[in-house]
Design a protein around this motif. Structure first.
Motif, PDB file in Angstrom:
ATOM      1  N   MET A 117       1.216  -5.902 -49.089  1.00 18.83           N
ATOM      2  CA  MET A 117       0.225  -6.926 -49.401  1.00 18.83           C
ATOM      3  C   MET A 117       0.247  -7.980 -48.297  1.00 18.83           C
ATOM      4  SD  MET A 117      -1.152  -6.230 -52.420  1.00 18.83           S
ATOM      5  CE  MET A 117      -1.580  -7.723 -53.306  1.00 18.83           C
ATOM      6  N   ARG A 118      -0.892  -8.179 -47.675  1.00 13.99           N
ATOM      7  CA  ARG A 118      -0.971  -9.154 -46.578  1.00 13.99           C
ATOM      8  C   ARG A 118      -1.804 -10.350 -47.040  1.00 13.99           C
ATOM      9  NH1 ARG A 118      -0.992  -4.148 -44.098  1.00 13.99           N
ATOM     10  NH2 ARG A 118       0.398  -3.898 -42.312  1.00 13.99           N
ATOM     11  N   TYR A 119      -1.113 -11.404 -47.479  1.00 12.26           N
ATOM     12  CA  TYR A 119      -1.825 -12.629 -47.853  1.00 12.26           C
ATOM     13  C   TYR A 119      -2.141 -13.474 -46.623  1.00 12.26           C
ATOM     14  CZ  TYR A 119      -0.453 -11.671 -52.712  1.00 12.26           C
ATOM     15  OH  TYR A 119      -0.286 -11.105 -53.954  1.00 12.26           O
ATOM     16  N   VAL A 120      -1.472 -13.169 -45.517  1.00 13.42           N
ATOM     17  CA  VAL A 120      -1.665 -13.955 -44.303  1.00 13.42           C
ATOM     18  C   VAL A 120      -1.351 -13.036 -43.127  1.00 13.42           C
ATOM     19  CG1 VAL A 120       0.733 -14.792 -44.343  1.00 13.42           C
ATOM     20  CG2 VAL A 120      -1.005 -16.127 -43.180  1.00 13.42           C
ATOM     21  N   PRO A 121      -2.052 -13.185 -42.013  1.00 16.88           N
ATOM     22  CA  PRO A 121      -1.766 -12.308 -40.873  1.00 16.88           C
ATOM     23  C   PRO A 121      -0.385 -12.599 -40.289  1.00 16.88           C
ATOM     24  CG  PRO A 121      -3.891 -13.418 -40.616  1.00 16.88           C
ATOM     25  CD  PRO A 121      -3.194 -14.076 -41.759  1.00 16.88           C
ATOM     26  N   PRO A 122       0.447 -11.596 -40.152  1.00 10.14           N
ATOM     27  CA  PRO A 122       1.791 -11.838 -39.620  1.00 10.14           C
ATOM     28  C   PRO A 122       1.854 -11.617 -38.113  1.00 10.14           C
ATOM     29  CG  PRO A 122       1.672  -9.631 -40.498  1.00 10.14           C
ATOM     30  CD  PRO A 122       0.301 -10.220 -40.661  1.00 10.14           C
ATOM     31  N   THR A 123       2.949 -12.084 -37.531  1.00 16.49           N
ATOM     32  CA  THR A 123       3.237 -11.806 -36.122  1.00 16.49           C
ATOM     33  C   THR A 123       4.014 -10.499 -35.987  1.00 16.49           C
ATOM     34  OG1 THR A 123       3.318 -14.163 -35.639  1.00 16.49           O
ATOM     35  CG2 THR A 123       4.389 -12.699 -34.058  1.00 16.49           C
ATOM     36  N   SER A 124       4.990 -10.333 -36.839  1.00 24.28           N
ATOM     37  CA  SER A 124       5.796  -9.109 -36.783  1.00 24.28           C
ATOM     38  C   SER A 124       4.975  -7.932 -37.297  1.00 24.28           C
ATOM     39  CB  SER A 124       7.044  -9.258 -37.656  1.00 24.28           C
ATOM     40  OG  SER A 124       7.806 -10.376 -37.264  1.00 24.28           O
ATOM     41  N   SER A 125       5.363  -6.757 -36.841  1.00 25.28           N
ATOM     42  CA  SER A 125       4.724  -5.547 -37.350  1.00 25.28           C
ATOM     43  C   SER A 125       5.565  -4.976 -38.488  1.00 25.28           C
ATOM     44  CB  SER A 125       4.607  -4.510 -36.231  1.00 25.28           C
ATOM     45  OG  SER A 125       5.899  -4.056 -35.871  1.00 25.28           O
ATOM     46  N   VAL A 126       4.965  -4.074 -39.227  1.00 29.56           N
ATOM     47  CA  VAL A 126       5.714  -3.398 -40.288  1.00 29.56           C
ATOM     48  C   VAL A 126       6.937  -2.699 -39.694  1.00 29.56           C
ATOM     49  CG1 VAL A 126       5.639  -1.493 -41.939  1.00 29.56           C
ATOM     50  CG2 VAL A 126       3.747  -3.131 -41.841  1.00 29.56           C
ATOM     51  N   ALA A 127       6.764  -2.096 -38.527  1.00 33.26           N
ATOM     52  CA  ALA A 127       7.893  -1.405 -37.893  1.00 33.26           C
ATOM     53  C   ALA A 127       9.012  -2.380 -37.541  1.00 33.26           C
ATOM     54  CB  ALA A 127       7.414  -0.674 -36.640  1.00 33.26           C
ATOM     55  N   ASP A 128       8.623  -3.591 -37.090  1.00 38.99           N
ATOM     56  CA  ASP A 128       9.645  -4.610 -36.793  1.00 38.99           C
ATOM     57  C   ASP A 128      10.479  -4.901 -38.046  1.00 38.99           C
ATOM     58  OD1 ASP A 128       8.666  -4.905 -34.219  1.00 38.99           O
ATOM     59  OD2 ASP A 128       7.356  -6.608 -34.755  1.00 38.99           O
ATOM     60  N   ILE A 129       9.774  -5.103 -39.130  1.00 41.68           N
ATOM     61  CA  ILE A 129      10.468  -5.473 -40.372  1.00 41.68           C
ATOM     62  C   ILE A 129      11.304  -4.303 -40.882  1.00 41.68           C
ATOM     63  CG2 ILE A 129      10.159  -6.308 -42.732  1.00 41.68           C
ATOM     64  CD1 ILE A 129       9.425  -8.311 -40.469  1.00 41.68           C
ATOM     65  N   GLU A 130      10.765  -3.115 -40.768  1.00 41.28           N
ATOM     66  CA  GLU A 130      11.537  -1.942 -41.189  1.00 41.28           C
ATOM     67  C   GLU A 130      12.853  -1.869 -40.429  1.00 41.28           C
ATOM     68  OE1 GLU A 130       8.068   1.247 -42.508  1.00 41.28           O
ATOM     69  OE2 GLU A 130       8.705   1.143 -40.421  1.00 41.28           O
ATOM     70  N   SER A 131      12.782  -2.171 -39.138  1.00 39.16           N
ATOM     71  CA  SER A 131      13.986  -2.102 -38.312  1.00 39.16           C
ATOM     72  C   SER A 131      15.001  -3.174 -38.726  1.00 39.16           C
ATOM     73  CB  SER A 131      13.597  -2.275 -36.836  1.00 39.16           C
ATOM     74  OG  SER A 131      14.743  -2.377 -36.036  1.00 39.16           O
ATOM     75  N   ILE A 132      14.506  -4.375 -38.962  1.00 41.51           N
ATOM     76  CA  ILE A 132      15.411  -5.477 -39.350  1.00 41.51           C
ATOM     77  C   ILE A 132      16.068  -5.171 -40.698  1.00 41.51           C
ATOM     78  CG2 ILE A 132      15.468  -7.908 -40.030  1.00 41.51           C
ATOM     79  CD1 ILE A 132      13.115  -8.312 -37.993  1.00 41.51           C
ATOM     80  N   VAL A 133      15.258  -4.688 -41.620  1.00 47.78           N
ATOM     81  CA  VAL A 133      15.798  -4.384 -42.953  1.00 47.78           C
ATOM     82  C   VAL A 133      16.783  -3.213 -42.863  1.00 47.78           C
ATOM     83  CG1 VAL A 133      15.201  -3.549 -45.267  1.00 47.78           C
ATOM     84  CG2 VAL A 133      13.812  -5.325 -44.176  1.00 47.78           C
ATOM     85  N   ALA A 134      16.456  -2.245 -42.009  1.00 48.62           N
ATOM     86  CA  ALA A 134      17.336  -1.078 -41.892  1.00 48.62           C
ATOM     87  C   ALA A 134      18.711  -1.464 -41.364  1.00 48.62           C
ATOM     88  CB  ALA A 134      16.697  -0.036 -40.976  1.00 48.62           C
TER      89      ALA A 134
END
Lengths: 571, 159
Positions: free
Chosen positions: A262-279
């Motif tokens: 869900m994108r309530y606001v345009p982000p700077t990070s990409s989904v892949a960025d976040i996946e990597s950080i969470v991983a």
């Protein structure tokens, strides 16, 4: 014999001499005996623990040699029908309709609504469950004015029709002028999926030409006993805990669904960025859903009420956040990643964000340059690190009623007690005076204290906190105001905790006299509780125990007092 | 194996202050860890995780003890107790004084003092083991140290 003071070295030596002794051999044998023959959890984990030694390894060896390990927790058969053509790996589980069913999703065995209810009713259990059932959506266009939600998982009037039923049931019936909702006849759950992408839901509530709704067969991944249920009103607690909080829509009409982002606001990070950080923090743990939201967006309340509350009271200024639900060890864990950085926080069971990784980004933005304009500055004399300057405190008065600031008052703070980190105390005979006490650190340098305009809240910003592993240092501050202050009602907050309140401030001075600390606190608590019932408008500001029979003197905030003289036979 | 069990036993013993209870608590700790090992996400944090279980088990033991009236005298103390009457009270050893003082403190204060003074843990480690914020650890340790010093002084006066 003269002994030195009880310094750290002496204490440590005494602790070691008193308690550092080996376990009796029977302990090891008993542990082995108790564990052998039981079902272990993840059997390989012990082997992967660096330096674990033989303790757990030996336990594992016992089990591997003697029992067949069954990791399946549920092992339930199917009960409700699912549509065919799911596209996932079918299992051997049979259903009443003899259709092939997916055996598991994300390694979670798929169970029926009835099975889920059995788990729910067996006691508190927040494990993630993959539940198949028939979904009836919430009615839209309802004209209802629900009270302000205290927890997102609390049911409101808009949830009247939403159900996940064991059997396919038509629950919404439309005529030319009305829409009626009937209760399910069979087993059913109240799902909560407000923060997930719901584009998969059928148009027009699935109501056909005959006016009756047709439910959608789905598999939801979710859990009961959501931690946010603790925020519900007492009367709603049970219903909140029973809410089936959906973290992922796995299958709809048998088709696997994409992960909800869900994108309530345009982000700077990409989904892949976040996946990597969470991983990095949760390796090999699947992400169930993502929400990108501005930290000041009111909709944050639906996700993480504690964060939202802190933002609303301006304790924190949150940047854009990624709220990520992850399936870890059969439970949903929530991570908060600050957009554009690798800073990641884990929400703990109390709803507090705990910094767990990343080096940049900080959602806890303090309240501006120091000292703030118009602040009253005072230097404290309480201890600081060697060669460090005194701690400076800037008091920001938004009430306009502050007349003086000092470090110490007439009251002796050594007998004050508070459960949290902070306390606020009245000084008998000085209705306009507020004593503040808190436990700081040796490395404190500058502290900001903000007095709210209504004098109902005092906010602490402890300033820069270097990595300083120091013991607590008691500090105090006295604020004088131009009129009477309801000190016990003051709520104290800490910017760094990003949560409110940090202390409920029992706000009474306690002199235990000859009583031991346990007895003293128990008796004091009993007196306070009794006073709440007997004189709810008066608050206790001090309790003094004068003898071992628990004779006491109680002083109230209106200046009145009460003395109880108790006779007893001492042993 | 024994080293790890010994460490948990030492921690449990210091919190509950009783050998029989410490044995029970240690056993409960390892059994609970075995059953809950799936909750351990980061193997590097195994020790903190295990200590947290041990602390909780010890607290539960203390609660249960509230319903019991008979306490076992630690075997190691029997000899000391036997000779204690021969000693001047001012010669009471620090360990005994400490044990008596700790008996006056509530479980939470005992726990944090044990982690700090016996296990040598810093603020951050204690926060992880106890599952509470660093600021709360500082506050509780501060209060616990004050309470311990008061209890030590009270014990010294009593003797």
């Amino acid at each position: 014999m003269t002994q030195p003071d009880w310094d750290d070295d002496r204490l440590a030596a005494a602790f070691r001499a008193r308690f550092d002794r080996p376990a009796p051999p029977t302990v090891s044998r008993t542990i082995h005996g108790a564990i052998a023959g039981t079902s272990p959890a993840r059997t390989d984990i012990f082997w992967r623990v660096p330096g674990l030694g033989l303790a757990a390894a030996a336990v594992v060896a016992v089990l591997i040699g003697t029992v067949a390990v069954g990791l399946g927790l549920f092992g339930r058969s199917g009960g409700a029908p699912l549509a065919s053509g799911s596209g996932v790996v079918p299992s051997a589980i049979a259903t009443p309709t003899e259709q092939a069913l997916p055996g598991s999703v994300l390694d979670l065995p798929i169970i029926t609504v009835s099975d889920a209810i059995v788990i729910r009713d067996a006691g508190a259990d927040d494990r993630e469950l993959a539940v198949m059932g028939w979904f009836t959506p919430a009615l839209t266009g309802l004209r209802c004015v629900p009270p302000a939600p205290v927890s997102p998982v609390e049911l409101d009037c808009g949830d009247s029709s939403i159900w996940l039923t064991h059997q396919a049931e038509s629950l919404i019936h439309r005529t030319a002028t009305t829409r009626e909702v009937s209760a399910p006849a069979g087993p059913a759950l109240k799902p909560f999926l407000d923060v997930l992408d719901q584009s998969w839901q059928p148009a027009d509530l699935g109501i056909g030409a005959n006016g009756d709704s047709t439910p959608t067969d789905v598999v939801f991944i979710g859990h009961f006993d959501d931690r946010r249920a603790a925020l519900c009103l007492d009367a709603e607690q049970a219903a909140c805990r029973d809410r089936f909080v959906v973290d992922s829509v796995a299958l709809v009409e048998g088709s696997p669904q994409p992960r909800s982002v869900m994108r309530y606001v345009p982000p700077t990070s990409s989904v892949a960025d976040i996946e990597s950080i969470v991983a990095n923090e949760a390796p090999q743990s699947p992400i169930l859903s993502m929400v990108i939201i501005d930290g000041n967006d009111a909709r944050l309340t639906e996700l993480e009420p504690t964060l939202a509350k802190a933002a609303q009271v301006r304790l924190i200024k949150l940047p854009i956040l990624w709220v990520v639900r992850v399936l870890e060890s059969e439970r949903a864990t929530t991570y908060i990643v600050v957009d554009g950085t690798d800073a990641i926080y884990e929400m703990n069971s109390e709803g507090e964000p705990i910094h767990v990784g990343g080096t940049t980004g900080d959602p806890e933005v303090t309240l501006g340059p120091w000292p703030p304009d118009g602040a009253v500055i005072i230097a404290l004399t309480s201890p600081v690190g060697a060669n460090d300057p005194p701690v400076q405190v800037a008091v920001v008065d938004e009430s306009g009623r502050l007349t003086g600031v000092a470090e110490k008052g007439a009251a002796d703070p050594s007998t004050w007690r508070f459960d949290g980190r902070f306390g606020a105390y009245a000084e008998p005979g000085r209705p306009g005076r507020v004593h503040l006490a808190w436990v700081g650190g040796i490395c404190d340098s500058r502290i900001t204290v903000i007095v709210a305009d209504d004098l109902g809240t005092i906010t602490f910003d402890m300033g820069p906190q270097p990595d300083c592993d120091s013991l607590g240092v008691g500090r105090e501050l006295v604020l004088d105001f131009d009129g009477s202050v309801n000190v016990p009602a003051i709520e104290i907050r800490d910017v760094a905790d990003a949560l409110a309140p940090v202390a409920t401030s029992p706000a009474y001075q306690l002199d235990c006299g000859p009583l031991g600390p346990d007895t003293c606190e128990q008796q004091a608590a009993a007196l306070v509780a009794a006073n709440v019932k007997a004189s709810p408008t008066k608050r206790i500001v001090s309790i003094t125990f004068t003898d071992e029979c628990m004779s006491n003197t109680v002083i109230f905030d209106d200046g009145t007092g009460m003395t109880a003289s108790i006779d007893c036979i001492l042993p | 194996m024994h080293a790890r069990i010994d460490a948990i036993y030492r921690l449990s013993f210091a919190i509950v202050g009783d050998e029989a209870d410490a044995r029970d608590s240690t056993q409960e700790t390892f059994i609970a860890a075995w059953r809950r090992i799936r909750e351990l996400r980061d193997p590097d944090r195994f020790d903190s995780w295990l200590q947290r279980i041990a602390v909780n088990a010890a607290r539960m033991t203390l609660r249960a003890r509230g319903r019991r009236r008979v306490r076992e005298i630690p075997s190691g103390d029997v000899a000391r107790l036997a000779t204690m009457s021969d000693q001047a009270t001012t010669e009471l050893a620090d360990p005994d004084l400490l044990g008596a003082a700790l008996d006056r403190l509530p479980a939470d204060q005992r726990t944090i003092l044990v982690l700090h003074h016996l296990e040598g843990q810093g603020i951050a480690e204690m926060a992880e083991v106890l599952g509470i914020p660093v600021g709360t650890v500082k506050s509780r340790l501060h209060s616990a140290r004050d309470a311990l010093h008061a209890a030590l002084a009270a014990e010294a006066r009593r003797l």
